[in-house]
Design an enzyme around this catalytic site. Structure first.
Site, PDB file in Angstrom:
ATOM      1  N   HIS A  24       0.811  -1.231   0.000  1.00 56.69           N
ATOM      2  CA  HIS A  24       0.000   0.000   0.000  1.00 56.69           C
ATOM      3  C   HIS A  24       0.847   1.286   0.000  1.00 56.69           C
ATOM      4  O   HIS A  24       0.738   2.150   0.853  1.00 56.69           O
ATOM      5  CB  HIS A  24      -1.120   0.000   1.049  1.00 56.69           C
ATOM      6  CG  HIS A  24      -0.759  -0.183   2.506  1.00 56.69           C
ATOM      7  ND1 HIS A  24       0.215   0.537   3.144  1.00 56.69           N
ATOM      8  CD2 HIS A  24      -1.300  -0.990   3.450  1.00 56.69           C
ATOM      9  CE1 HIS A  24       0.255   0.184   4.408  1.00 56.69           C
ATOM     10  NE2 HIS A  24      -0.636  -0.744   4.621  1.00 56.69           N
ATOM     11  N   HIS A  78      -5.053  -9.353  13.979  1.00 50.50           N
ATOM     12  CA  HIS A  78      -5.213  -8.100  13.210  1.00 50.50           C
ATOM     13  C   HIS A  78      -5.903  -8.449  11.891  1.00 50.50           C
ATOM     14  O   HIS A  78      -5.532  -9.419  11.228  1.00 50.50           O
ATOM     15  CB  HIS A  78      -3.813  -7.529  12.988  1.00 50.50           C
ATOM     16  CG  HIS A  78      -3.724  -6.308  12.140  1.00 50.50           C
ATOM     17  ND1 HIS A  78      -4.704  -5.361  12.048  1.00 50.50           N
ATOM     18  CD2 HIS A  78      -2.697  -5.856  11.355  1.00 50.50           C
ATOM     19  CE1 HIS A  78      -4.295  -4.394  11.233  1.00 50.50           C
ATOM     20  NE2 HIS A  78      -3.093  -4.673  10.793  1.00 50.50           N
ATOM     21  N   GLU A  80      -6.207  -6.647   9.020  1.00 49.06           N
ATOM     22  CA  GLU A  80      -5.744  -6.146   7.713  1.00 49.06           C
ATOM     23  C   GLU A  80      -5.535  -7.349   6.778  1.00 49.06           C
ATOM     24  O   GLU A  80      -5.018  -8.397   7.191  1.00 49.06           O
ATOM     25  CB  GLU A  80      -4.463  -5.316   7.860  1.00 49.06           C
ATOM     26  CG  GLU A  80      -4.152  -4.587   6.557  1.00 49.06           C
ATOM     27  CD  GLU A  80      -3.165  -3.427   6.674  1.00 49.06           C
ATOM     28  OE1 GLU A  80      -2.542  -3.247   7.737  1.00 49.06           O
ATOM     29  OE2 GLU A  80      -3.028  -2.701   5.674  1.00 49.06           O
ATOM     30  N   ASP A  82      -3.540  -8.477   4.644  1.00 50.27           N
ATOM     31  CA  ASP A  82      -2.291  -9.240   4.506  1.00 50.27           C
ATOM     32  C   ASP A  82      -2.237 -10.384   5.516  1.00 50.27           C
ATOM     33  O   ASP A  82      -1.523 -11.362   5.316  1.00 50.27           O
ATOM     34  CB  ASP A  82      -1.049  -8.332   4.622  1.00 50.27           C
ATOM     35  CG  ASP A  82      -1.043  -7.449   5.854  1.00 50.27           C
ATOM     36  OD1 ASP A  82      -2.128  -7.030   6.294  1.00 50.27           O
ATOM     37  OD2 ASP A  82       0.049  -7.176   6.395  1.00 50.27           O
ATOM     38  N   HIS A 144      -1.655  -2.052  14.475  1.00 46.83           N
ATOM     39  CA  HIS A 144      -1.677  -0.999  13.503  1.00 46.83           C
ATOM     40  C   HIS A 144      -3.094  -0.478  13.214  1.00 46.83           C
ATOM     41  O   HIS A 144      -3.273   0.636  12.728  1.00 46.83           O
ATOM     42  CB  HIS A 144      -1.034  -1.614  12.237  1.00 46.83           C
ATOM     43  CG  HIS A 144      -1.150  -0.922  10.965  1.00 46.83           C
ATOM     44  ND1 HIS A 144      -1.449  -1.536   9.785  1.00 46.83           N
ATOM     45  CD2 HIS A 144      -0.975   0.389  10.664  1.00 46.83           C
ATOM     46  CE1 HIS A 144      -1.446  -0.685   8.803  1.00 46.83           C
ATOM     47  NE2 HIS A 144      -1.166   0.481   9.284  1.00 46.83           N
ATOM     48  N   ASP A 163       1.927  -7.029  13.563  1.00 47.50           N
ATOM     49  CA  ASP A 163       2.675  -5.992  12.831  1.00 47.50           C
ATOM     50  C   ASP A 163       3.849  -5.439  13.650  1.00 47.50           C
ATOM     51  O   ASP A 163       4.889  -5.066  13.076  1.00 47.50           O
ATOM     52  CB  ASP A 163       1.740  -4.827  12.466  1.00 47.50           C
ATOM     53  CG  ASP A 163       0.973  -5.079  11.176  1.00 47.50           C
ATOM     54  OD1 ASP A 163       1.280  -6.056  10.467  1.00 47.50           O
ATOM     55  OD2 ASP A 163       0.060  -4.285  10.877  1.00 47.50           O
ATOM     56  N   TYR A 191      10.198  -0.146   8.456  1.00 46.84           N
ATOM     57  CA  TYR A 191       8.828  -0.607   8.692  1.00 46.84           C
ATOM     58  C   TYR A 191       8.127   0.315   9.690  1.00 46.84           C
ATOM     59  O   TYR A 191       6.997   0.759   9.472  1.00 46.84           O
ATOM     60  CB  TYR A 191       8.869  -2.042   9.227  1.00 46.84           C
ATOM     61  CG  TYR A 191       7.508  -2.644   9.423  1.00 46.84           C
ATOM     62  CD1 TYR A 191       6.916  -3.398   8.413  1.00 46.84           C
ATOM     63  CD2 TYR A 191       6.800  -2.445  10.594  1.00 46.84           C
ATOM     64  CE1 TYR A 191       5.655  -3.932   8.586  1.00 46.84           C
ATOM     65  CE2 TYR A 191       5.546  -2.975  10.773  1.00 46.84           C
ATOM     66  CZ  TYR A 191       4.975  -3.722   9.772  1.00 46.84           C
ATOM     67  OH  TYR A 191       3.721  -4.245   9.937  1.00 46.84           O
ATOM     68  N   HIS A 222       5.590 -10.244  10.121  1.00 46.65           N
ATOM     69  CA  HIS A 222       6.390  -9.880   8.946  1.00 46.65           C
ATOM     70  C   HIS A 222       7.870  -9.998   9.312  1.00 46.65           C
ATOM     71  O   HIS A 222       8.292  -9.485  10.354  1.00 46.65           O
ATOM     72  CB  HIS A 222       6.132  -8.428   8.521  1.00 46.65           C
ATOM     73  CG  HIS A 222       4.722  -8.133   8.106  1.00 46.65           C
ATOM     74  ND1 HIS A 222       4.133  -8.701   6.993  1.00 46.65           N
ATOM     75  CD2 HIS A 222       3.788  -7.305   8.639  1.00 46.65           C
ATOM     76  CE1 HIS A 222       2.902  -8.235   6.866  1.00 46.65           C
ATOM     77  NE2 HIS A 222       2.664  -7.398   7.858  1.00 46.65           N
TER      78      HIS A 222
END
Ligand code: FEO
Length: 392
Positions: A24, A78, A80, A82, A144, A163, A191, A222
């Protein structure tokens, strides 16, 4: 398929997306990983999921350890996509699984996928007993998204941090001590700057909660798992959360016919002469995600653009809009540039930088092309601006 065991019965089952280059708007030259973990106990639990195109790979990894149908819980730290977009695909193979998440996470998950799973809502201090292993849940809203939480595996002292503490780096290795650690710390800094900087004021509160935990590993969703350099990455998060700045400055600019470029280089020389470390980025050639990494710990930001059609160049506009959203802490800024007749870039750049929360100082603007006297003024501006920051 190689089994990667973090501790007895705790497996890495995530995927490595070697070719992703745009997360993004965050340029990821080293790709991205979506880390997912499987805890095999009396009850079997999957912690976090992966991106939809990798659902089959996730299932294959799980299948190499246990039958996915035996999974009792899927923790969604989370929502999101991903981390969650493979969930609607894999849930068809997990008929007995409850989905464990915060109340906010449930709202977001249902809205994203219009699926009504067997949800188990958790809140701070809730414990999920898997048999030998017990999971503790710690909500960390806005790190996040509003739903975000981290999950702590008490027995093995592993924090599944989602995250937080992540890095966008692909490697065939899974642990920080298996790669060059400065690479991991560099990518963690990038990051943080690109993903967590707008919420950095929330970091001290989150660290205070996590500081009470014994940590043998921090396993983010990640990048590599921290098991050797835990104190280093925690220290970095503490600094970034407090808005720590180093004795450095970033000059970013773009140019039309070379005048603003000449000014930028002379300003940089002035900054260096004052004893401050500075980096120069020409935004038509630079990666803004990298510039933002450098901005995270800098004291000063100088932005230059000529005036084009009454405003700044689009490359500078895009950079400043990105910076406005990231809201960097404890920065002093200035602008500079060349113009032909009425100008206009100066005011627009200043407005955007002020809206990013940057304290502004006046910088040099000159007509058409700088002469030697004007370039000397650019040097003096850089020198004085840097001196002020050094002594602040
Ligand atoms: Fe890695 Fe906020 O998702």
């Amino acid at each position: 398929m190689n089994k990667i065991e973090l501790a007895k019965g705790i497996y890495y089952v995530g995927v490595v997306d070697w070719s992703l280059r745009d997360f993004h708007g965050y340029y990821t030259p080293r790709g991205v990983t979506y880390n997912s973990y499987l805890i095999v106990d009396e009850k079997i639990c999957l912690v976090d999921c992966v991106k939809a195109p990798y659902a089959a790979e996730l299932l294959e990894r799980i299948q190499s350890i246990i039958d996915p149908a035996k999974i009792d819980y899927v923790v969604v730290n989370h929502v999101e996509p991903d981390h969650s977009s493979a969930l609607p695909i894999i849930m068809d193979k997990l008929p007995n699984a409850k989905v464990v998440l915060t109340a906010q996470g449930k709202l977001e998950l249902v809205k994203h996928y219009q699926q009504n799973y067997d949800f188990q809502i958790v809140k701070e201090n809730d414990i999920l007993d898997l048999g030998i292993n017990k999971l503790h849940f710690v909500p960390v809203p806005m790190l996040h998204w509003p739903d975000s939480m981290v999950t702590y595996l008490e027995n093995e002292q592993i924090l599944f941090s989602n995250d937080a503490f992540g890095q966008h780096i692909c490697t065939s290795q899974r642990f920080d001590d298996q790669i060059i650690v400065t690479d991991a710390l560099y990518e963690a800094e990038k990051y943080f700057a690109n993903i967590l900087m707008p919420y950095s004021q929330l970091i001290p509160k989150a660290l205070a909660k996590l500081g009470q935990l014994q940590l043998k590993m921090i396993a983010p969703s990640h990048g590599v798992i921290w098991r050797k350099n835990i104190s280093e990455i925690l220290k970095k998060y503490e600094q970034w959360g407090q808005g720590y700045t180093d004795n450095k400055l970033v000059v970013l600019y773009d140019t039309m016919w070379g005048s603003t470029e000449k000014m930028a280089r002379r300003i940089l020389e002035g900054v260096a002469a004052a004893g401050m470390t500075a980096a120069l980025y020409k935004m038509s050639a630079a990666d803004r995600s990298e510039v933002v990494r450098d901005i995270l710990e800098c004291k000063g930001i100088l932005v230059g653009s000529p005036t084009l059609n009454g405003t700044m160049l689009p490359t500078i506009g895009a950079m400043l809009i990105y910076l406005k959203g990231l809201r960097p802490k404890n920065k002093t800024g200035g602008t500079f540039g060349a113009y032909g007749w009425a100008g206009g870039a100066q005011q627009d750049m200043e407005n955007l930088m002020q809206s990013a929360g940057i304290t502004m100082e006046n910088g040099p603007f000159i007509k058409w092309a700088p002469d030697d006297t004007e370039l000397e003024k650019c040097f003096e501006f850089g020198f004085e601006f840097a001196n002020k920051l050094i002594n602040s």
